[in-house]
Design an enzyme around this catalytic site. Sequence first.
Site, PDB file in Angstrom:
ATOM      1  N   ASP A 228      -7.968   9.059  -6.527  1.00 52.76           N
ATOM      2  CA  ASP A 228      -7.259   9.796  -5.974  1.00 52.76           C
ATOM      3  C   ASP A 228      -5.972  10.396  -7.442  1.00 52.76           C
ATOM      4  OD1 ASP A 228      -6.261   7.827  -3.966  1.00 52.76           O
ATOM      5  OD2 ASP A 228      -4.830   9.386  -3.807  1.00 52.76           O
TER       6      ASP A 228
ATOM      7  N   ASP B  99      -4.989   4.211  -7.244  1.00 53.89           N
ATOM      8  CA  ASP B  99      -5.439   3.094  -6.673  1.00 53.89           C
ATOM      9  C   ASP B  99      -6.921   3.117  -6.534  1.00 53.89           C
ATOM     10  OD1 ASP B  99      -6.137   5.153  -4.598  1.00 53.89           O
ATOM     11  OD2 ASP B  99      -4.940   4.905  -3.370  1.00 53.89           O
TER      12      ASP B  99
ATOM     13  N   TYR C  77      -3.294  10.989   3.617  1.00 58.43           N
ATOM     14  CA  TYR C  77      -3.631  12.766   2.973  1.00 58.43           C
ATOM     15  C   TYR C  77      -4.175  13.210   4.839  1.00 58.43           C
ATOM     16  CZ  TYR C  77      -3.895  11.126  -1.579  1.00 58.43           C
ATOM     17  OH  TYR C  77      -3.694  10.869  -2.706  1.00 58.43           O
TER      18      TYR C  77
ATOM     19  N   GLU D  18       3.390   6.670 -10.222  1.00 59.47           N
ATOM     20  CA  GLU D  18       2.378   6.892  -9.440  1.00 59.47           C
ATOM     21  C   GLU D  18       1.734   8.086 -10.185  1.00 59.47           C
ATOM     22  OE1 GLU D  18      -1.225   5.672  -6.240  1.00 59.47           O
ATOM     23  OE2 GLU D  18       1.257   6.555  -6.017  1.00 59.47           O
TER      24      GLU D  18
END
Length: 489
Positions: free
Chosen positions: A74, A77, A226, A466
């Site tokens: 995603d 990570d 999430y 990120e």
Amino acid sequence: MGAESNFYFIACIFLLLHPCKGFNYADALGKSILFFEGQRSGKLPLNQRMNWRGHSGLSDGSSCNVDLVGGYYDAGDNVKFGLPMAFTTTMLAWSVLEFGHLMNSELQNAMSAVRWGSDYLLKAATATPDTLYIQVADPNQDHHCWERPEDMDTPRNVYKITPQNPGSDVAAETAAALAASSLVFKHSDPLYSSKLLEAATKVFDFADRYRGSYSDSLSSVVCPFYCSYSGYHDELLWGASWLHRASNNVSYMSYIQSNGVLLGAGDDDYSFSWDDKRVATKILLSKGFLNSKVQGLELYKAHSDNYICSLVPGSNSFQAQYTPGGLFYKESESNLQYVTATSFLLVTYAKYLRATGASVSCGSSIITPNNLISLAKKQVDYILGQNPAGMSYMVGFGNRYPLRAHHRGSSLPSIHSNPNKISCNDGFQYLHNNSPNPNLLVGAVLGGPDNRDDFSDERDNYQQSEPATYINAPFVGALAFFAGNPVVG
């Protein structure tokens, strides 16, 4: 000084200090698509262009005797989260459907990006009856390590939803992704397209029949990462809308007309993200009213207009927040996800309005398609470098861009240059040092600056540094629009 005057005064001062420059939107488009190759999990193809990456996650699913190899990580990570991956695939597909004709040589790359997601989702949806596999890896364990995906040795646990443990949100988003993807491949690969649509139909039925939020069923492995904060009603209406568009089956329009109000059709909402699909559903359905005056869809056009009015400074219902430099601002963590998603909706709605000669009424003000395009262009240009910092927030685009993305694979030496395993804890020396990432994650749009236009290019600063697939996916569509219309707006 009124809101509109104040906004434009700030904008004028900013433009005097930072004169406008043209951007190569086609180059940005190509790089925004290339980014997805850096997020690939599974066995990489021979034509892989992000060549510092290697194969990874080749046994994913084996603990449950299913094949869950493939898909996308995603963000920075090594977890495969189903809800943001499905949303990413939906948005890549929608980008191709609306603006693929403007992508030129990048169209095949964009379709490949869609297929990398849809191939995985198809497997996840069809491997086991009455089951949807929605995640690979325990994020709590994964986040305790800083490892290349090619090295990872954290548990690759498999998580699923079933009738006993439902997840209507992630299931309906998966149905939307499969349905939208089926349209992308309708002509180039009709057999594959049919498989996607058949799977989408079954997954949506599963989502609707066994109602519940996956956050309740799976709690700690999806939250706080999430969580489905908006609930699952928005995804049910979104999924039904995509199935109607993909299948032309009147039963889905009947579903929308019968269930729309219960599922949020009458609510005004001002945010679009991997979690909340309400405003995007309204814009998607407004096309049916604009083009064909489909009974019952005028409500979606009205609420789409309310959303637009909320974004336009000086309108009677303006409520959006912009930074001093003109960036749409929603929240401190990964704000550019809202900017790219909003920009996509603006150009898409402008397309729908322009095709039918329609406009938006905000009190006494008439907002034209060109006004929407102009607003979107300001956001896109800000990301590409027309901002107070003079920095592109897309890695590898322009002369100045972030060098320390919060991303494991990018920040650690490539498996090809350093084939020796870098263990879980040994990797943290690369997270915490100040050196530029050794591998350029070309095309990645990062979380972006704060509400004062300040940005800290530090790897530890994940809120700003990120990248994520769901930041880039809607940006592909917006960039395709401007690549084909570079001087519009």
